[in-house]
Design a protein around this motif. Structure first.
Motif, PDB file in Angstrom:
ATOM      1  N   LEU B  59       0.726  -1.165   0.010  1.00  0.00           N
ATOM      2  CA  LEU B  59       0.072   0.025   0.116  1.00  0.00           C
ATOM      3  C   LEU B  59       0.782   1.270  -0.029  1.00  0.00           C
ATOM      4  O   LEU B  59       1.878   1.070   0.195  1.00  0.00           O
ATOM      5  CB  LEU B  59      -0.813  -0.121   1.254  1.00  0.00           C
ATOM      6  CG  LEU B  59      -1.409  -1.378   1.525  1.00  0.00           C
ATOM      7  CD1 LEU B  59      -2.154  -1.436   2.969  1.00  0.00           C
ATOM      8  CD2 LEU B  59      -2.879  -1.523   0.704  1.00  0.00           C
ATOM      9  N   SER B  60       0.164   2.376  -0.314  1.00  0.00           N
ATOM     10  CA  SER B  60       1.004   3.380  -0.115  1.00  0.00           C
ATOM     11  C   SER B  60       0.185   4.602   0.224  1.00  0.00           C
ATOM     12  O   SER B  60      -0.964   4.668  -0.019  1.00  0.00           O
ATOM     13  CB  SER B  60       1.599   4.116  -1.476  1.00  0.00           C
ATOM     14  OG  SER B  60       0.921   4.178  -2.447  1.00  0.00           O
ATOM     15  N   PHE B  61       0.727   5.572   0.980  1.00  0.00           N
ATOM     16  CA  PHE B  61      -0.091   6.919   1.129  1.00  0.00           C
ATOM     17  C   PHE B  61      -0.435   7.767  -0.086  1.00  0.00           C
ATOM     18  O   PHE B  61       0.636   8.119  -0.691  1.00  0.00           O
ATOM     19  CB  PHE B  61       0.517   7.803   2.496  1.00  0.00           C
ATOM     20  CG  PHE B  61       0.268   7.094   3.594  1.00  0.00           C
ATOM     21  CD1 PHE B  61      -1.083   7.235   4.283  1.00  0.00           C
ATOM     22  CD2 PHE B  61       1.343   6.323   4.247  1.00  0.00           C
ATOM     23  CE1 PHE B  61      -1.170   6.404   5.594  1.00  0.00           C
ATOM     24  CE2 PHE B  61       1.053   5.788   5.277  1.00  0.00           C
ATOM     25  CZ  PHE B  61      -0.180   5.710   5.948  1.00  0.00           C
ATOM     26  N   VAL B  62      -1.415   8.211  -0.276  1.00  0.00           N
ATOM     27  CA  VAL B  62      -1.656   8.937  -1.568  1.00  0.00           C
ATOM     28  C   VAL B  62      -2.878  10.352  -1.025  1.00  0.00           C
ATOM     29  O   VAL B  62      -2.898  10.381   0.103  1.00  0.00           O
ATOM     30  CB  VAL B  62      -2.505   8.224  -2.325  1.00  0.00           C
ATOM     31  CG1 VAL B  62      -2.042   7.041  -2.978  1.00  0.00           C
ATOM     32  CG2 VAL B  62      -4.134   7.763  -1.908  1.00  0.00           C
ATOM     33  N   GLY B  63      -2.940  11.144  -2.155  1.00  0.00           N
ATOM     34  CA  GLY B  63      -3.513  12.319  -1.711  1.00  0.00           C
ATOM     35  C   GLY B  63      -5.102  11.961  -1.258  1.00  0.00           C
ATOM     36  O   GLY B  63      -5.690  11.017  -2.043  1.00  0.00           O
ATOM     37  N   GLY B  64      -5.660  12.746  -0.274  1.00  0.00           N
ATOM     38  CA  GLY B  64      -7.077  12.211  -0.162  1.00  0.00           C
ATOM     39  C   GLY B  64      -7.611  13.229   0.859  1.00  0.00           C
ATOM     40  O   GLY B  64      -6.832  13.989   1.588  1.00  0.00           O
ATOM     41  N   GLY B  65      -8.796  13.417   0.906  1.00  0.00           N
ATOM     42  CA  GLY B  65      -9.331  14.629   1.695  1.00  0.00           C
ATOM     43  C   GLY B  65     -10.296  14.173   3.099  1.00  0.00           C
ATOM     44  O   GLY B  65     -10.369  13.091   3.294  1.00  0.00           O
TER      45      GLY B  65
END
Lengths: 260, 65
Positions: B59-65
């Protein structure tokens, strides 16, 4: 002035002097995130967790966020409490801290949160020591249930995610602010600084804005505008503005000029 | 050996997690690994042996709100 002194928002034992929470989604370039944070003064920002694209050499989004900013991983993509709990644990164990925004969505048309699953996830994660910020449908009873479940704040939506429609849920949010002993963060749908200011004037403790900033032509400037609006709205709330009224009341003396 | 990687069954040539991340062409610093529902932090990748039938999520951290 007493109300103004030392005006900080405390969440999970951390003090925040800025009441604008921001998000990392939808930026045309991730290198805009850091200058946006600086311009807006935002001290907390959301990130999401997803399966990697095999072969992708993309750098970790976390490298674009200054260390001084608190990370608020979200559980987006979760359709059940169980999935949200799993995402929260992964985020914490990968060094993102113990803040978590619970977002459980099963309604894919309007992206409205599933309050029941959200409550279940809140109960479990609060017990595990997370600082739980649940994204919720504005509902007074539910706000109380989240409080009892150990949430650190409640995050009612202003309007559906990404719509820029502002405070469609205004009257319900107002009532939640009135009854809630937890901080109230208005999350989702805020599309204009004026709407953010309005939420703060009403007494919201903070607002979370992502789409409106990230999809503007100039996210750094938009971030600054939101930061100013949130500060102005907060200041107005603390100043305890006079009520609206139906009749005119002169601001100047009513005696005629050169008449007594 | 066969493993489940991100929900798909694949033939894995690597014997350890470090190798698998490399095999998939990923930048290690951006990857969060979960093996059979346990998060494995990066310093443990080299000592994490992959077994037949393992369920692995990268997994990876991605842009999100």
């Amino acid at each position: 002035m007493a109300k103004n002194d030392n005006d900080v928002l405390v969440l999970g034992g951390k003090s925040f002097t800025n009441r604008l929470l921001t998000g990392t989604g939808k930026f045309s370039s991730r290198s805009l995130i850091s200058p946006m944070l600086e311009a807006s003064g935002s001290q907390m920002i959301t990130v999401a967790l997803r399966r990697v694209d095999m072969g992708s050499k993309d750098e970790n989004i976390l490298t674009f966020i200054p260390d001084t900013v608190t990370l608020l991983p979200n559980t987006s993509g979760a359709r059940t409490a169980k999935e949200a709990i799993r995402i929260a644990r992964i985020a914490r164990e990968s060094g993102c801290g113990n803040f978590i925004k619970i977002e459980v969505i099963t309604d894919m048309q309007y992206l409205l949160p599933d309050n029941q699953e959200t409550l279940k996830a809140t109960e479990v994660l609060a017990k595990e020591g997370f600082v739980v910020l649940p994204y919720m449908m504005p509902d007074i009873t539910f706000a109380r249930q989240l409080h009892d479940a150990g949430a650190a704040a409640v995050m009612p939506l202003g309007s559906p995610i990404g719509t820029n429609l502002g405070l469609e849920m205004k009257s319900m949010i107002k009532r939640i602010i009135e009854i809630s002993s937890l901080p109230v963060v208005v999350d989702a749908g805020i599309g204009r600084p004026s709407q953010a200011a309005q939420a703060m004037e009403m007494g919201a403790d903070a607002v979370l804005v992502n789409t409106a900033i990230a999809t503007s032509a100039d996210p750094v400037r938009a971030g600054k505008a939101f930061g100013m609006a949130v500060a102005a709205g907060r200041m107005a709330y603390l100043a305890d503005m006079a009520d609206e009224q139906d009749f005119a009341e002169a601001s100047s003396p009513l005696t005629g000029f050169l008449r007594s | 050996m066969k493993i489940r990687l991100n929900g798909r069954t694949i033939e894995c040539r690597s014997s350890r997690l470090t190798g698998l991340v490399r095999e998939m062409g990923l930048a290690p610093s951006s990857v969060v690994a979960e093996v059979n529902l346990e998060v494995v932090t990066q310093e443990k990748w080299e000592s994490t042996w992959i077994k037949d039938g393992d369920e692995i999520e990268l997994l990876s951290f991605v842009g999100g709100g």
